[in-house]
Design a protein around this motif. Structure first.
Motif, short mmCIF file in Angstrom:
data_model
loop_
_atom_site.label_atom_id
_atom_site.label_comp_id
_atom_site.label_asym_id
_atom_site.label_seq_id
_atom_site.Cartn_x
_atom_site.Cartn_y
_atom_site.Cartn_z
N TRP A 166 -34.63 -21.40 6.43
CA TRP A 166 -35.51 -20.41 7.09
C TRP A 166 -34.68 -19.24 7.61
O TRP A 166 -35.06 -18.08 7.44
N ARG A 167 -33.54 -19.53 8.24
CA ARG A 167 -32.67 -18.48 8.75
C ARG A 167 -32.23 -17.55 7.62
O ARG A 167 -32.25 -16.32 7.76
N ILE A 168 -31.80 -18.16 6.51
CA ILE A 168 -31.32 -17.36 5.39
C ILE A 168 -32.44 -16.48 4.84
O ILE A 168 -32.23 -15.29 4.53
N ALA A 169 -33.64 -17.05 4.75
CA ALA A 169 -34.78 -16.28 4.22
C ALA A 169 -35.14 -15.12 5.14
O ALA A 169 -35.37 -13.99 4.68
N VAL A 170 -35.20 -15.38 6.44
CA VAL A 170 -35.57 -14.32 7.39
C VAL A 170 -34.49 -13.24 7.43
O VAL A 170 -34.80 -12.04 7.45
N GLY A 171 -33.22 -13.65 7.44
CA GLY A 171 -32.14 -12.67 7.45
C GLY A 171 -32.15 -11.79 6.21
O GLY A 171 -31.96 -10.56 6.30
N THR A 172 -32.39 -12.40 5.07
CA THR A 172 -32.45 -11.64 3.81
C THR A 172 -33.64 -10.69 3.80
O THR A 172 -33.51 -9.52 3.43
N ALA A 173 -34.81 -11.21 4.24
CA ALA A 173 -36.00 -10.35 4.30
C ALA A 173 -35.78 -9.20 5.28
O ALA A 173 -36.22 -8.07 5.02
N GLY A 174 -35.08 -9.48 6.39
CA GLY A 174 -34.80 -8.42 7.35
C GLY A 174 -33.93 -7.33 6.76
O GLY A 174 -34.18 -6.13 6.97
N LEU A 175 -32.88 -7.71 6.01
CA LEU A 175 -32.01 -6.71 5.39
C LEU A 175 -32.78 -5.87 4.38
O LEU A 175 -32.59 -4.64 4.30
N ILE A 176 -33.64 -6.52 3.61
CA ILE A 176 -34.46 -5.77 2.64
C ILE A 176 -35.38 -4.81 3.38
O ILE A 176 -35.55 -3.64 2.98
N GLY A 177 -36.02 -5.29 4.45
CA GLY A 177 -36.91 -4.43 5.22
C GLY A 177 -36.17 -3.25 5.83
O GLY A 177 -36.70 -2.11 5.84
N LEU A 178 -34.97 -3.47 6.34
CA LEU A 178 -34.19 -2.38 6.90
C LEU A 178 -33.80 -1.35 5.82
O LEU A 178 -33.76 -0.13 6.08
N TRP A 179 -33.51 -1.86 4.63
CA TRP A 179 -33.14 -0.97 3.53
C TRP A 179 -34.34 -0.13 3.09
O TRP A 179 -34.20 1.06 2.78
N LEU A 180 -35.53 -0.73 3.10
CA LEU A 180 -36.72 -0.02 2.64
C LEU A 180 -37.31 0.91 3.69
O LEU A 180 -37.74 2.03 3.38
N TRP A 181 -37.36 0.42 4.93
CA TRP A 181 -38.07 1.16 5.96
C TRP A 181 -37.21 1.59 7.14
O TRP A 181 -37.64 2.33 8.00
N GLY A 182 -35.99 1.09 7.20
CA GLY A 182 -35.09 1.48 8.30
C GLY A 182 -35.39 0.78 9.60
O GLY A 182 -36.24 -0.05 9.72
#
Length: 268
Positions: A252-268
């Motif tokens: 779960w941690r790995i999934a949330v961290g990865t999703a967070g990085l993608i979200g930051l890349w897309l939307w800042g």
């Protein structure tokens, strides 16, 4: 303050309660969710003060055992040893928390990329530890030796970095030092009470002049939802851990961290 802010506070309180006592970092989840919701709290106090709801959830579940400890302190060496162990485990975080409070709140809390990375790295470490063939020698969280408790408290200090997870750091440290999974999780419950209560009191004191009536309302809403969600988690987590270990939380941690990085890349 509008209804949208109230709903966001309730949602973040729910996240706090669901994640505080599992090794996934409630602070990371709240800060990331708040970042993407554009939720702003005065001095980042909301994220700390709603933890009181989670503290009261533990007290309500463990009240009977804690009351027995309190009443037996004058006569029971076991009760005194338990209290000393918890105080010693709390001490390192209390000292470092006071010294580094402003840096943690003003720098680390404001760095979502770091939070995502620590979620991922922490997940990998947790999964690795969970798969080790460890031979536990400590099985009762209320009978941990004071020296062992202090060392677990040193591990807890790693959670000053958002994303590491207070419960995750204490559990990982306990497992590596010979504690079984169930008692490691339970000790993290007990250690949470002085740690979170101390953080609550210190943060409230530091920001008392900044808080308004609107802040009190959203903190109250977050507190209520954090309490209700944490109550469910505290009552069910130990049985879950006994059956499944900590690997599900690592993924779960790995999934949330990865999703967070993608979200930051897309939307800042």
């Amino acid at each position: 303050m509008d209804i949208g802010t109230i709903v966001e506070a309730a949602f973040l309180g729910l996240i706090e309660g669901l994640t505080e006592f599992i090794p996934v970092s409630s602070t990371a989840h709240i800060l990331l969710a708040g970042h993407f919701l554009r939720f702003e709290s005065t001095g980042k106090t909301f994220e700390v003060l709603i933890q009181l709801g989670a503290i009261l959830a533990i007290l309500s579940v463990y009240f009977g055992r804690l009351w027995r400890v309190a009443t037996q302190l004058p006569t029971s060496p076991d009760a005194r040893r338990f209290v000393i162990a918890i105080l010693l485990a709390f001490l390192p975080a209390a000292v470092i928390g006071v010294i580094a409070h402003d840096f943690i709140k003003n720098v680390l809390f404001e760095t979502p990329v770091l939070i995502c990375i620590t979620l991922i790295v922490g997940g990998i470490i947790l999964a690795f530890i969970d798969r080790l063939d460890l031979k536990p020698v400590h099985h009762d969280a209320m009978r941990y030796p004071p020296g062992l408790a202090f060392k677990i408290g040193v591990f807890q200090c790693l959670a000053m970095i958002p994303g590491v997870s207070r419960s995750g750091a204490t559990i990982a440290g306990a497992l590596l030092m010979g504690c079984d999974k169930r008692s490691a999780a339970e000790f993290s419950f007990f250690l949470a009470m002085p740690t979170m209560a101390g953080a609550f009191a210190y943060d409230l004191f530091k920001n008392r002049a900044l808080l308004s009536a609107d802040d009190a309302v959203i903190i109250g809403v977050g507190f209520i939802f954090a309490f209700a969600a944490a109550l469910v988690v505290v009552r069910s987590l130990l049985d879950f851990v006994s059956r499944h270990g900590f690997t599900p939380f690592a993924w779960w941690r790995i999934a949330v961290g990865t999703a967070g990085l993608i979200g930051l890349w897309l939307w800042g």
